[in-house]
Design a protein around this motif. Structure first.
Motif, PDB file in Angstrom:
ATOM      1  N   LYS A  65      -4.682  -1.871  -0.771  1.00 50.80           N
ATOM      2  CA  LYS A  65      -5.162  -1.732  -1.544  1.00 50.80           C
ATOM      3  C   LYS A  65      -3.750  -1.165  -2.577  1.00 50.80           C
ATOM      4  O   LYS A  65      -2.913  -0.564  -1.701  1.00 50.80           O
ATOM      5  N   LEU A  66      -3.379  -1.638  -3.315  1.00 47.13           N
ATOM      6  CA  LEU A  66      -2.061  -1.122  -4.053  1.00 47.13           C
ATOM      7  C   LEU A  66      -2.534  -0.115  -4.309  1.00 47.13           C
ATOM      8  O   LEU A  66      -2.773   0.806  -4.818  1.00 47.13           O
ATOM      9  N   SER A  67      -0.428   0.027  -3.767  1.00 51.45           N
ATOM     10  CA  SER A  67      -0.938   2.168  -4.399  1.00 51.45           C
ATOM     11  C   SER A  67       0.776   2.170  -5.305  1.00 51.45           C
ATOM     12  O   SER A  67       1.981   1.311  -5.013  1.00 51.45           O
ATOM     13  N   ASN A  68       0.785   3.079  -6.090  1.00 52.45           N
ATOM     14  CA  ASN A  68       2.381   3.050  -7.047  1.00 52.45           C
ATOM     15  C   ASN A  68       3.203   2.012  -7.878  1.00 52.45           C
ATOM     16  O   ASN A  68       3.448   1.483  -7.495  1.00 52.45           O
TER      17      ASN A  68
ATOM     18  N   TYR B 125      -7.095  -7.130  -2.318  1.00 51.59           N
ATOM     19  CA  TYR B 125      -8.531  -5.779  -1.871  1.00 51.59           C
ATOM     20  C   TYR B 125      -9.773  -6.508  -1.150  1.00 51.59           C
ATOM     21  O   TYR B 125     -10.324  -6.107  -0.203  1.00 51.59           O
TER      22      TYR B 125
ATOM     23  N   SER C 126      -4.689  -7.284  -7.820  1.00 52.59           N
ATOM     24  CA  SER C 126      -5.436  -6.218  -6.872  1.00 52.59           C
ATOM     25  C   SER C 126      -6.948  -6.917  -6.283  1.00 52.59           C
ATOM     26  O   SER C 126      -7.213  -6.183  -4.891  1.00 52.59           O
TER      27      SER C 126
ATOM     28  N   GLU D 181       0.985  -1.431  -0.303  1.00 54.51           N
ATOM     29  CA  GLU D 181      -0.105  -0.159   0.382  1.00 54.51           C
ATOM     30  C   GLU D 181       1.118   1.259   0.174  1.00 54.51           C
ATOM     31  O   GLU D 181       0.262   2.421   0.279  1.00 54.51           O
ATOM     32  N   SER D 182       1.945   1.222   0.194  1.00 56.48           N
ATOM     33  CA  SER D 182       3.177   2.243   0.392  1.00 56.48           C
ATOM     34  C   SER D 182       2.561   3.348  -1.051  1.00 56.48           C
ATOM     35  O   SER D 182       3.094   2.424  -1.912  1.00 56.48           O
ATOM     36  N   GLU D 183       2.752   4.577  -0.336  1.00 55.73           N
ATOM     37  CA  GLU D 183       3.019   5.302  -1.677  1.00 55.73           C
ATOM     38  C   GLU D 183       4.474   5.527  -2.685  1.00 55.73           C
ATOM     39  O   GLU D 183       4.540   6.498  -3.695  1.00 55.73           O
ATOM     40  N   THR D 184       5.017   4.912  -1.306  1.00 58.36           N
ATOM     41  CA  THR D 184       6.465   5.626  -1.412  1.00 58.36           C
ATOM     42  C   THR D 184       7.237   4.677  -2.296  1.00 58.36           C
ATOM     43  O   THR D 184       8.542   4.552  -3.067  1.00 58.36           O
TER      44      THR D 184
END
Length: 82
Positions: A66-69, A60, A56, A41-44
């Motif tokens: 929630k997958l991010s980036n 969820y 994905s 879930e990390s945006e970085t």
């Protein structure tokens, strides 16, 4: 797979190591704090995945992750071809 199939394995690799997680053996704890959920879930942290739509969806609906980036190589290839 998707929300109705059972997520069994998760593969993650860094530049130097590869990891294979048995979701059935580890269970939901794999995705909670201290597990790989915060990483996914990390945006970085960039995640490079090929066609992550169903993965994905499964993450969820089965584990509230929630997958991010995410860089989806299938989407990139399709965009490149057009």
């Amino acid at each position: 797979l998707s929300r109705t199939g059972r997520l069994c394995l998760v593969q993650i690799a860094s530049r130097t190591k590869a990891y294979l997680f048995d979701v059935i053996a580890i269970g939901e704890e794999l995705f909670t704090a201290g597990g790989i959920g915060p990483l996914l879930e990390s945006e970085t942290i960039l995640k490079v995945v090929h066609d992550c739509r169903q993965d994905s969806d499964a993450l969820y609906w089965q584990f509230n992750v929630k997958l991010s980036n995410v860089f989806d190589t299938q989407v990139a290839y399709t965009a490149w071809r057009e």
